[in-house]
Design a protein around this motif. Sequence first.
Motif, PDB file in Angstrom:
ATOM      1  N   ASP A 207       0.775  -1.426   0.017  1.00 15.27           N
ATOM      2  CA  ASP A 207      -0.103  -0.055   0.045  1.00 15.27           C
ATOM      3  C   ASP A 207       0.883   1.222   0.030  1.00 15.27           C
ATOM      4  O   ASP A 207       0.441   2.251   0.604  1.00 15.27           O
ATOM      5  CB  ASP A 207      -1.147  -0.118   1.278  1.00 15.27           C
ATOM      6  CG  ASP A 207      -0.400  -0.115   2.577  1.00 15.27           C
ATOM      7  OD1 ASP A 207       0.965  -0.125   2.370  1.00 15.27           O
ATOM      8  OD2 ASP A 207      -0.799   0.028   3.448  1.00 15.27           O
ATOM      9  N   CYS A 208       2.070   1.226  -0.637  1.00 15.78           N
ATOM     10  CA  CYS A 208       2.949   2.231  -0.723  1.00 15.78           C
ATOM     11  C   CYS A 208       2.510   3.302  -1.921  1.00 15.78           C
ATOM     12  O   CYS A 208       2.052   2.877  -2.749  1.00 15.78           O
ATOM     13  CB  CYS A 208       4.486   1.812  -0.987  1.00 15.78           C
ATOM     14  SG  CYS A 208       5.466   3.319  -1.164  1.00 15.78           S
ATOM     15  N   PRO A 209       2.513   4.700  -1.509  1.00 22.31           N
ATOM     16  CA  PRO A 209       2.001   5.542  -2.541  1.00 22.31           C
ATOM     17  C   PRO A 209       2.636   5.321  -3.825  1.00 22.31           C
ATOM     18  O   PRO A 209       4.028   4.959  -3.679  1.00 22.31           O
ATOM     19  CB  PRO A 209       2.307   6.762  -1.873  1.00 22.31           C
ATOM     20  CG  PRO A 209       2.250   6.744  -0.399  1.00 22.31           C
ATOM     21  CD  PRO A 209       2.946   5.082  -0.335  1.00 22.31           C
ATOM     22  N   GLU A 210       1.962   5.513  -4.866  1.00 23.14           N
ATOM     23  CA  GLU A 210       2.534   5.318  -6.181  1.00 23.14           C
ATOM     24  C   GLU A 210       3.892   6.207  -6.465  1.00 23.14           C
ATOM     25  O   GLU A 210       4.750   5.538  -6.989  1.00 23.14           O
ATOM     26  CB  GLU A 210       1.651   5.667  -7.242  1.00 23.14           C
ATOM     27  CG  GLU A 210       1.951   5.122  -8.581  1.00 23.14           C
ATOM     28  CD  GLU A 210       1.973   3.663  -9.097  1.00 23.14           C
ATOM     29  OE1 GLU A 210       1.500   2.709  -8.001  1.00 23.14           O
ATOM     30  OE2 GLU A 210       2.857   3.091  -9.941  1.00 23.14           O
ATOM     31  N   ALA A 211       3.845   7.457  -6.108  1.00 25.16           N
ATOM     32  CA  ALA A 211       4.786   8.209  -6.288  1.00 25.16           C
ATOM     33  C   ALA A 211       6.221   7.598  -5.671  1.00 25.16           C
ATOM     34  O   ALA A 211       7.510   8.235  -6.441  1.00 25.16           O
ATOM     35  CB  ALA A 211       4.540   9.634  -6.130  1.00 25.16           C
ATOM     36  N   PHE A 212       6.142   7.048  -4.506  1.00 31.01           N
ATOM     37  CA  PHE A 212       7.624   6.681  -4.042  1.00 31.01           C
ATOM     38  C   PHE A 212       7.935   5.138  -4.834  1.00 31.01           C
ATOM     39  O   PHE A 212       9.265   4.926  -4.617  1.00 31.01           O
ATOM     40  CB  PHE A 212       7.028   6.081  -2.781  1.00 31.01           C
ATOM     41  CG  PHE A 212       6.680   7.294  -1.662  1.00 31.01           C
ATOM     42  CD1 PHE A 212       6.983   8.611  -2.307  1.00 31.01           C
ATOM     43  CD2 PHE A 212       5.974   7.450  -0.540  1.00 31.01           C
ATOM     44  CE1 PHE A 212       6.502   9.934  -1.288  1.00 31.01           C
ATOM     45  CE2 PHE A 212       5.795   8.320   0.460  1.00 31.01           C
ATOM     46  CZ  PHE A 212       6.032   9.658  -0.193  1.00 31.01           C
ATOM     47  N   LEU A 213       7.122   4.595  -5.525  1.00 26.56           N
ATOM     48  CA  LEU A 213       7.774   3.220  -6.072  1.00 26.56           C
ATOM     49  C   LEU A 213       8.629   3.521  -7.190  1.00 26.56           C
ATOM     50  O   LEU A 213       9.613   2.369  -7.460  1.00 26.56           O
ATOM     51  CB  LEU A 213       6.483   2.595  -6.549  1.00 26.56           C
ATOM     52  CG  LEU A 213       5.385   1.984  -5.409  1.00 26.56           C
ATOM     53  CD1 LEU A 213       4.210   1.523  -6.230  1.00 26.56           C
ATOM     54  CD2 LEU A 213       6.008   1.001  -4.381  1.00 26.56           C
TER      55      LEU A 213
ATOM     56  N   ASP B 237       8.789   3.380 -10.442  1.00 25.19           N
ATOM     57  CA  ASP B 237       8.389   2.191 -11.417  1.00 25.19           C
ATOM     58  C   ASP B 237       9.366   1.245 -10.977  1.00 25.19           C
ATOM     59  O   ASP B 237      10.311   0.423 -11.955  1.00 25.19           O
ATOM     60  CB  ASP B 237       9.169   3.047 -12.669  1.00 25.19           C
ATOM     61  CG  ASP B 237       8.773   2.027 -13.977  1.00 25.19           C
ATOM     62  OD1 ASP B 237       7.835   1.265 -13.808  1.00 25.19           O
ATOM     63  OD2 ASP B 237       9.337   2.111 -14.905  1.00 25.19           O
ATOM     64  N   GLY B 238       9.401   0.681  -9.602  1.00 21.37           N
ATOM     65  CA  GLY B 238       9.857  -0.626  -9.650  1.00 21.37           C
ATOM     66  C   GLY B 238      11.305  -0.423  -8.835  1.00 21.37           C
ATOM     67  O   GLY B 238      12.047  -1.477  -8.112  1.00 21.37           O
ATOM     68  N   LEU B 239      11.918   0.712  -8.916  1.00 19.95           N
ATOM     69  CA  LEU B 239      13.287   0.951  -8.037  1.00 19.95           C
ATOM     70  C   LEU B 239      13.015   0.740  -6.535  1.00 19.95           C
ATOM     71  O   LEU B 239      14.058   0.142  -6.049  1.00 19.95           O
ATOM     72  CB  LEU B 239      13.709   2.438  -8.453  1.00 19.95           C
ATOM     73  CG  LEU B 239      15.101   2.619  -8.269  1.00 19.95           C
ATOM     74  CD1 LEU B 239      16.084   1.720  -8.841  1.00 19.95           C
ATOM     75  CD2 LEU B 239      15.489   4.079  -8.526  1.00 19.95           C
ATOM     76  N   LEU B 240      12.172   1.293  -5.933  1.00 21.67           N
ATOM     77  CA  LEU B 240      11.810   1.153  -4.470  1.00 21.67           C
ATOM     78  C   LEU B 240      11.875  -0.247  -4.027  1.00 21.67           C
ATOM     79  O   LEU B 240      12.601  -0.695  -3.018  1.00 21.67           O
ATOM     80  CB  LEU B 240      10.643   1.869  -3.838  1.00 21.67           C
ATOM     81  CG  LEU B 240      10.458   1.658  -2.392  1.00 21.67           C
ATOM     82  CD1 LEU B 240      11.644   2.088  -1.662  1.00 21.67           C
ATOM     83  CD2 LEU B 240       9.325   2.493  -1.994  1.00 21.67           C
ATOM     84  N   GLU B 241      11.140  -1.099  -4.905  1.00 27.78           N
ATOM     85  CA  GLU B 241      11.050  -2.698  -4.562  1.00 27.78           C
ATOM     86  C   GLU B 241      12.387  -3.273  -4.652  1.00 27.78           C
ATOM     87  O   GLU B 241      12.940  -4.233  -4.075  1.00 27.78           O
ATOM     88  CB  GLU B 241       9.950  -3.108  -5.513  1.00 27.78           C
ATOM     89  CG  GLU B 241       9.812  -4.541  -4.890  1.00 27.78           C
ATOM     90  CD  GLU B 241       9.461  -5.713  -6.240  1.00 27.78           C
ATOM     91  OE1 GLU B 241       8.622  -5.357  -7.123  1.00 27.78           O
ATOM     92  OE2 GLU B 241      10.163  -6.593  -6.326  1.00 27.78           O
TER      93      GLU B 241
ATOM     94  N   PRO C 111      16.062  -0.717 -14.816  1.00 30.28           N
ATOM     95  CA  PRO C 111      17.693  -1.379 -15.080  1.00 30.28           C
ATOM     96  C   PRO C 111      18.510  -0.435 -15.377  1.00 30.28           C
ATOM     97  O   PRO C 111      19.584  -0.424 -14.741  1.00 30.28           O
ATOM     98  CB  PRO C 111      17.312  -2.174 -16.391  1.00 30.28           C
ATOM     99  CG  PRO C 111      15.934  -2.831 -16.251  1.00 30.28           C
ATOM    100  CD  PRO C 111      15.136  -1.690 -15.686  1.00 30.28           C
ATOM    101  N   ARG C 112      17.953   0.682 -16.112  1.00 33.37           N
ATOM    102  CA  ARG C 112      19.265   1.879 -16.316  1.00 33.37           C
ATOM    103  C   ARG C 112      19.541   2.720 -14.890  1.00 33.37           C
ATOM    104  O   ARG C 112      20.505   3.007 -14.937  1.00 33.37           O
ATOM    105  CB  ARG C 112      18.643   2.747 -17.371  1.00 33.37           C
ATOM    106  CG  ARG C 112      19.603   3.756 -17.856  1.00 33.37           C
ATOM    107  CD  ARG C 112      19.293   4.539 -18.734  1.00 33.37           C
ATOM    108  NE  ARG C 112      20.483   5.362 -19.412  1.00 33.37           N
ATOM    109  CZ  ARG C 112      21.172   4.919 -20.357  1.00 33.37           C
ATOM    110  NH1 ARG C 112      21.078   3.667 -20.736  1.00 33.37           N
ATOM    111  NH2 ARG C 112      22.316   5.552 -20.827  1.00 33.37           N
ATOM    112  N   LYS C 113      18.383   2.814 -14.514  1.00 36.15           N
ATOM    113  CA  LYS C 113      18.473   3.424 -13.124  1.00 36.15           C
ATOM    114  C   LYS C 113      19.629   2.861 -11.982  1.00 36.15           C
ATOM    115  O   LYS C 113      20.369   3.177 -11.232  1.00 36.15           O
ATOM    116  CB  LYS C 113      17.189   3.749 -12.447  1.00 36.15           C
ATOM    117  CG  LYS C 113      16.440   4.787 -12.930  1.00 36.15           C
ATOM    118  CD  LYS C 113      15.071   4.996 -12.270  1.00 36.15           C
ATOM    119  CE  LYS C 113      14.203   5.793 -13.098  1.00 36.15           C
ATOM    120  NZ  LYS C 113      12.690   5.819 -12.610  1.00 36.15           N
TER     121      LYS C 113
END
Lengths: 176, 113
Positions: A45-51, A53-57, B90-92
């Motif tokens: 339930d993390c806010p989308e802006a923090f995710l 595009d998968g980098l936070l995960e 991947p680039r990040k």
Amino acid sequence: MSQFIVRKLIVDERNELFDAQGMRYIEFPSDFKRIRDYAAQVLQDCPEAFLEDGLLEQQLSEIIKNGIKHGNRSDPSKLLRVWYDLRKRVRFIVEDEGEGFVDLDDWNDFYRRRQTALHNQDFDAFLELASYRGPKSGPDDGGNSLFAALDYWNGGMIYSEARNKVGVVRWYSVTR
Amino acid sequence: MEHGLEWKVLGTAPDGFLEFALIGDCDLYNAPSFLRDMVARLGAGPTRLRFDCAGLRYLDSTGVGAIIKLLQAAKAHGGELRFTGLMGTPRKVLTLCNVISIIKEDRRDAARS
């Protein structure tokens, strides 16, 4: 001339990043096969802006992997404890039951040499130093998760005195 | 949840590079088998490989480690690696750990022309 700054991993038991007051808590058995599932569960339930595009995960998975694989040696009877706060910024405390990151000082020295090679644009030397190999590194270990982590966790990355607990925070430029 | 990785042979480009499309997640579960396959190819002699990463959704430190080992193996065996289509997470990730600085990239459209 560009400024040359080398960050380092810090041990500070009393750092405010270890204050778990108000944080949510979850614990996991050390099942190596489920590392990415655990990260996804924490962030469900993390806010989308923090995710991002998968980098936070991805970055949280690295911390969970380090705790399960290197800390708890993938022993399912050992727990990984996670405290998390996803309000305004993301903050985590992750603790394993292992002996701690005993090679932390060696890692800091390695990182300084690595970044020096990069700063000097000595790419042959940088390629040799691109992955950290410690005494306990396995053949499949990437040896680079902490390089990225030091940059990604822009509010700090702190280890406990026992070095088996890490506190991290990432701030975002746009306040929600 | 299963996160698979496929490395599909695209063929040999006019410039002599053997091209692969990487599709899926190059992570702690999939990267080791990908690495073993590619190291075997590089160990067979001077080999030039190009990876189209446009379909690569996810890359973690094990995947980055695999790329580093491939770069080291290519250097040791007189081979060469090139990449196209690196974007998104991947680039990040490659940028955060500075490994992007030792990766040679081609434009996707230029690679096969």
